[in-house]
Design a protein around this motif. Structure first.
Motif, PDB file in Angstrom:
ATOM      1  N   VAL A  71     -35.862 -45.423  52.985  1.00  0.00           N
ATOM      2  CA  VAL A  71     -35.406 -45.524  51.604  1.00  0.00           C
ATOM      3  C   VAL A  71     -35.889 -44.308  50.834  1.00  0.00           C
ATOM      4  CG1 VAL A  71     -35.744 -46.763  49.426  1.00  0.00           C
ATOM      5  CG2 VAL A  71     -35.220 -48.037  51.509  1.00  0.00           C
ATOM      6  N   HIS A  72     -34.968 -43.662  50.117  1.00  0.00           N
ATOM      7  CA  HIS A  72     -35.296 -42.492  49.289  1.00  0.00           C
ATOM      8  C   HIS A  72     -34.865 -42.793  47.861  1.00  0.00           C
ATOM      9  CE1 HIS A  72     -36.050 -39.853  52.803  1.00  0.00           C
ATOM     10  NE2 HIS A  72     -35.124 -40.615  53.371  1.00  0.00           N
ATOM     11  N   LEU A  73     -35.760 -42.622  46.911  1.00  0.00           N
ATOM     12  CA  LEU A  73     -35.464 -42.826  45.501  1.00  0.00           C
ATOM     13  C   LEU A  73     -35.599 -41.495  44.768  1.00  0.00           C
ATOM     14  CD1 LEU A  73     -37.460 -46.131  44.790  1.00  0.00           C
ATOM     15  CD2 LEU A  73     -35.036 -45.900  45.357  1.00  0.00           C
ATOM     16  N   ALA A  74     -34.554 -41.120  44.040  1.00  0.00           N
ATOM     17  CA  ALA A  74     -34.571 -39.857  43.285  1.00  0.00           C
ATOM     18  C   ALA A  74     -33.561 -39.954  42.147  1.00  0.00           C
ATOM     19  CB  ALA A  74     -34.238 -38.683  44.187  1.00  0.00           C
ATOM     20  N   TRP A  75     -33.805 -39.207  41.079  1.00  0.00           N
ATOM     21  CA  TRP A  75     -32.966 -39.229  39.889  1.00  0.00           C
ATOM     22  C   TRP A  75     -32.787 -40.670  39.434  1.00  0.00           C
ATOM     23  CZ3 TRP A  75     -32.780 -34.879  37.394  1.00  0.00           C
ATOM     24  CH2 TRP A  75     -32.860 -33.680  38.116  1.00  0.00           C
ATOM     25  N   LEU A  76     -31.553 -41.161  39.374  1.00  0.00           N
ATOM     26  CA  LEU A  76     -31.337 -42.531  38.910  1.00  0.00           C
ATOM     27  C   LEU A  76     -30.750 -43.394  40.018  1.00  0.00           C
ATOM     28  CD1 LEU A  76     -31.621 -44.430  36.525  1.00  0.00           C
ATOM     29  CD2 LEU A  76     -29.322 -43.801  35.815  1.00  0.00           C
ATOM     30  N   GLY A  77     -31.079 -43.090  41.233  1.00  0.00           N
ATOM     31  CA  GLY A  77     -30.506 -43.865  42.316  1.00  0.00           C
ATOM     32  C   GLY A  77     -31.357 -43.810  43.551  1.00  0.00           C
ATOM     33  N   GLY A  78     -30.842 -44.440  44.566  1.00  0.00           N
ATOM     34  CA  GLY A  78     -31.546 -44.471  45.833  1.00  0.00           C
ATOM     35  C   GLY A  78     -30.581 -44.348  46.980  1.00  0.00           C
ATOM     36  N   ASP A  79     -31.150 -44.153  48.139  1.00  0.00           N
ATOM     37  CA  ASP A  79     -30.353 -44.049  49.353  1.00  0.00           C
ATOM     38  C   ASP A  79     -31.115 -44.744  50.467  1.00  0.00           C
ATOM     39  OD1 ASP A  79     -28.258 -42.915  51.163  1.00  0.00           O
ATOM     40  OD2 ASP A  79     -30.007 -41.896  52.008  1.00  0.00           O
ATOM     41  N   CYS A  80     -30.410 -45.571  51.211  1.00  0.00           N
ATOM     42  CA  CYS A  80     -31.006 -46.271  52.347  1.00  0.00           C
ATOM     43  C   CYS A  80     -30.286 -45.806  53.609  1.00  0.00           C
ATOM     44  CB  CYS A  80     -30.870 -47.782  52.175  1.00  0.00           C
ATOM     45  SG  CYS A  80     -31.551 -48.715  53.550  1.00  0.00           S
ATOM     46  N   SER A  81     -31.004 -45.156  54.487  1.00  0.00           N
ATOM     47  CA  SER A  81     -30.390 -44.614  55.704  1.00  0.00           C
ATOM     48  C   SER A  81     -30.839 -45.414  56.921  1.00  0.00           C
ATOM     49  CB  SER A  81     -30.754 -43.140  55.877  1.00  0.00           C
ATOM     50  OG  SER A  81     -32.157 -42.974  55.941  1.00  0.00           O
ATOM     51  N   HIS A  82     -29.893 -45.628  57.820  1.00  0.00           N
ATOM     52  CA  HIS A  82     -30.144 -46.328  59.083  1.00  0.00           C
ATOM     53  C   HIS A  82     -29.715 -45.395  60.211  1.00  0.00           C
ATOM     54  CE1 HIS A  82     -30.774 -50.371  57.241  1.00  0.00           C
ATOM     55  NE2 HIS A  82     -30.005 -49.859  56.308  1.00  0.00           N
ATOM     56  N   GLU A  83     -30.574 -44.469  60.549  1.00  0.00           N
ATOM     57  CA  GLU A  83     -30.222 -43.447  61.530  1.00  0.00           C
ATOM     58  C   GLU A  83     -29.921 -44.083  62.890  1.00  0.00           C
ATOM     59  OE1 GLU A  83     -32.007 -39.261  63.351  1.00  0.00           O
ATOM     60  OE2 GLU A  83     -33.018 -40.290  61.709  1.00  0.00           O
ATOM     61  N   GLY A  84     -28.739 -43.719  63.416  1.00  0.00           N
ATOM     62  CA  GLY A  84     -28.353 -44.193  64.737  1.00  0.00           C
ATOM     63  C   GLY A  84     -27.798 -45.601  64.779  1.00  0.00           C
ATOM     64  N   ALA A  85     -27.732 -46.272  63.618  1.00  0.00           N
ATOM     65  CA  ALA A  85     -27.256 -47.659  63.600  1.00  0.00           C
ATOM     66  C   ALA A  85     -25.734 -47.708  63.595  1.00  0.00           C
ATOM     67  CB  ALA A  85     -27.806 -48.395  62.383  1.00  0.00           C
ATOM     68  N   ASN A  86     -25.186 -48.718  64.232  1.00  0.00           N
ATOM     69  CA  ASN A  86     -23.749 -48.946  64.255  1.00  0.00           C
ATOM     70  C   ASN A  86     -23.446 -50.312  63.667  1.00  0.00           C
ATOM     71  OD1 ASN A  86     -21.665 -47.260  64.946  1.00  0.00           O
ATOM     72  ND2 ASN A  86     -22.136 -47.289  67.125  1.00  0.00           N
ATOM     73  N   PHE A  87     -22.830 -50.328  62.496  1.00  0.00           N
ATOM     74  CA  PHE A  87     -22.514 -51.590  61.839  1.00  0.00           C
ATOM     75  C   PHE A  87     -21.025 -51.884  61.943  1.00  0.00           C
ATOM     76  CE2 PHE A  87     -26.175 -49.880  59.406  1.00  0.00           C
ATOM     77  CZ  PHE A  87     -27.082 -50.914  59.645  1.00  0.00           C
ATOM     78  N   THR A  88     -20.695 -53.162  62.087  1.00  0.00           N
ATOM     79  CA  THR A  88     -19.298 -53.551  61.983  1.00  0.00           C
ATOM     80  C   THR A  88     -18.889 -53.460  60.515  1.00  0.00           C
ATOM     81  OG1 THR A  88     -19.765 -55.902  61.601  1.00  0.00           O
ATOM     82  CG2 THR A  88     -19.615 -55.162  63.902  1.00  0.00           C
ATOM     83  N   ARG A  89     -17.591 -53.563  60.278  1.00  0.00           N
ATOM     84  CA  ARG A  89     -17.103 -53.478  58.901  1.00  0.00           C
ATOM     85  C   ARG A  89     -17.740 -54.559  58.022  1.00  0.00           C
ATOM     86  NH1 ARG A  89     -12.340 -51.350  56.422  1.00  0.00           N
ATOM     87  NH2 ARG A  89     -11.815 -50.452  58.437  1.00  0.00           N
ATOM     88  N   MET A  90     -17.780 -55.800  58.500  1.00  0.00           N
ATOM     89  CA  MET A  90     -18.331 -56.895  57.705  1.00  0.00           C
ATOM     90  C   MET A  90     -19.849 -56.793  57.567  1.00  0.00           C
ATOM     91  SD  MET A  90     -15.980 -58.400  56.309  1.00  0.00           S
ATOM     92  CE  MET A  90     -17.091 -59.508  55.457  1.00  0.00           C
ATOM     93  N   GLN A  91     -20.522 -56.295  58.597  1.00  0.00           N
ATOM     94  CA  GLN A  91     -21.971 -56.081  58.483  1.00  0.00           C
ATOM     95  C   GLN A  91     -22.269 -55.054  57.398  1.00  0.00           C
ATOM     96  OE1 GLN A  91     -23.065 -55.046  62.515  1.00  0.00           O
ATOM     97  NE2 GLN A  91     -23.740 -57.141  62.986  1.00  0.00           N
ATOM     98  N   GLY A  92     -21.446 -54.008  57.350  1.00  0.00           N
ATOM     99  CA  GLY A  92     -21.621 -52.994  56.314  1.00  0.00           C
ATOM    100  C   GLY A  92     -21.421 -53.576  54.926  1.00  0.00           C
ATOM    101  N   VAL A  93     -20.417 -54.450  54.777  1.00  0.00           N
ATOM    102  CA  VAL A  93     -20.163 -55.087  53.488  1.00  0.00           C
ATOM    103  C   VAL A  93     -21.331 -55.979  53.080  1.00  0.00           C
ATOM    104  CG1 VAL A  93     -18.712 -56.780  52.295  1.00  0.00           C
ATOM    105  CG2 VAL A  93     -17.650 -54.989  53.674  1.00  0.00           C
ATOM    106  N   LEU A  94     -21.836 -56.786  54.025  1.00  0.00           N
ATOM    107  CA  LEU A  94     -22.956 -57.680  53.724  1.00  0.00           C
ATOM    108  C   LEU A  94     -24.220 -56.899  53.395  1.00  0.00           C
ATOM    109  CD1 LEU A  94     -22.411 -60.412  56.463  1.00  0.00           C
ATOM    110  CD2 LEU A  94     -22.010 -60.629  54.000  1.00  0.00           C
ATOM    111  N   MET A  95     -24.453 -55.798  54.109  1.00  0.00           N
ATOM    112  CA  MET A  95     -25.615 -54.961  53.830  1.00  0.00           C
ATOM    113  C   MET A  95     -25.506 -54.358  52.420  1.00  0.00           C
ATOM    114  SD  MET A  95     -27.065 -51.672  55.939  1.00  0.00           S
ATOM    115  CE  MET A  95     -25.658 -50.648  55.473  1.00  0.00           C
ATOM    116  N   THR A  96     -24.303 -53.986  52.018  1.00  0.00           N
ATOM    117  CA  THR A  96     -24.104 -53.424  50.688  1.00  0.00           C
ATOM    118  C   THR A  96     -24.321 -54.477  49.608  1.00  0.00           C
ATOM    119  OG1 THR A  96     -22.484 -51.856  51.587  1.00  0.00           O
ATOM    120  CG2 THR A  96     -22.480 -52.186  49.207  1.00  0.00           C
ATOM    121  N   ILE A  97     -23.812 -55.682  49.833  1.00  0.00           N
ATOM    122  CA  ILE A  97     -23.975 -56.766  48.866  1.00  0.00           C
ATOM    123  C   ILE A  97     -25.453 -57.116  48.681  1.00  0.00           C
ATOM    124  CG2 ILE A  97     -23.546 -59.233  48.476  1.00  0.00           C
ATOM    125  CD1 ILE A  97     -20.820 -58.846  49.802  1.00  0.00           C
TER     126      ILE A  97
END
Length: 232
Positions: A71-97
């Protein structure tokens, strides 16, 4: 840079985060110690809200992928990176929610703690409704110290409104990311994002909300460029 680990998630905080939060909290117009204390409480509330948001992404993503997110926090936002991870479309949606859900839960918890603080559940909920709009009723100021009320007000307002902002259907906000996961057409997704961003730009400009106005302008330009480059 501040680095630490939270629940097994590596967190990195850039100094620009504190600067941005302080400006949004009103440090440029501060005239005394009380104003600076209020700004400090806003910075704390903003940081906790952003961190909980990104931790929501990180922990749900780790549940699906089993990796070690960053997790990286800078300015007014953040970024969560999952290096090497492969998510299905619905997994990506649930992770975003999970991000907005975590920050909204934080606001609910702050409202419940406020109820315990004032010792009256119904009055605590009454205050929470005012706090959503950054208003502290006079009867509360007469009964309790000012700074704790400011802190609860910031926690409730920031968690709610930043969640609403993140769920707007504008890429790359979380609402746009969810839309991206559900739509098959990137061009259509960016078209919707562009339309919503331009509409809100006009609304915020009319209301004189210049920071929000500039933010929507930047998102409008970004989605226009993506839309022109999208293959379908």
């Amino acid at each position: 840079m501040i680095r630490f680990s939270l629940f097994g998630v590596s967190v990195c905080i850039h100094p620009t985060l504190w600067l941005t939060l302080a400006i949004l909290g009103g440090v440029l117009s501060s005239t005394g110690i009380q104003d600076l204390l209020s700004v400090s409480l806003f910075v704390v509330a903003g940081f906790v809200c952003l961190l909980s948001h990104e931790m929501g992404h990180a922990l749900v993503g780790r549940l699906f992928a089993g990796n070690c997110p960053d997790v990286h926090l800078a300015w007014l936002g953040g970024d969560c990176s999952h290096e090497g991870a492969n998510f299905t479309r619905m997994q990506g949606v649930l992770m975003t929610i999970a991000g907005p859900a975590a920050s909204l839960l934080l606001g609910v918890l702050a409202a419940l703690v406020l109820c315990l603080y004032v010792g009256d559940f119904s009055f605590g909920l009454y205050l929470s409704r005012y706090f959503l709009f950054n208003v502290i009723p006079g009867e509360a100021l007469q009964a309790w110290p000012y700074m704790p009320l400011v802190f609860f007000c910031n926690m409730i307002a920031v968690s709610f409104w930043w969640t609403v902002l993140n769920l707007l259907p504008i890429f790359p906000l979380d609402g746009g990311q969810i839309m991206h996961g559900l739509m098959r057409s990137p061009r259509l997704m960016h078209s919707v994002s562009l339309y919503v961003a331009v509409t809100l730009f006009v609304v915020f400009r009319t209301l004189g909300m210049w920071i929000a106005c500039l933010f929507m302008l930047a998102l409008s330009v970004l989605n226009y460029r993506f839309r022109m480059q999208a293959p379908y």
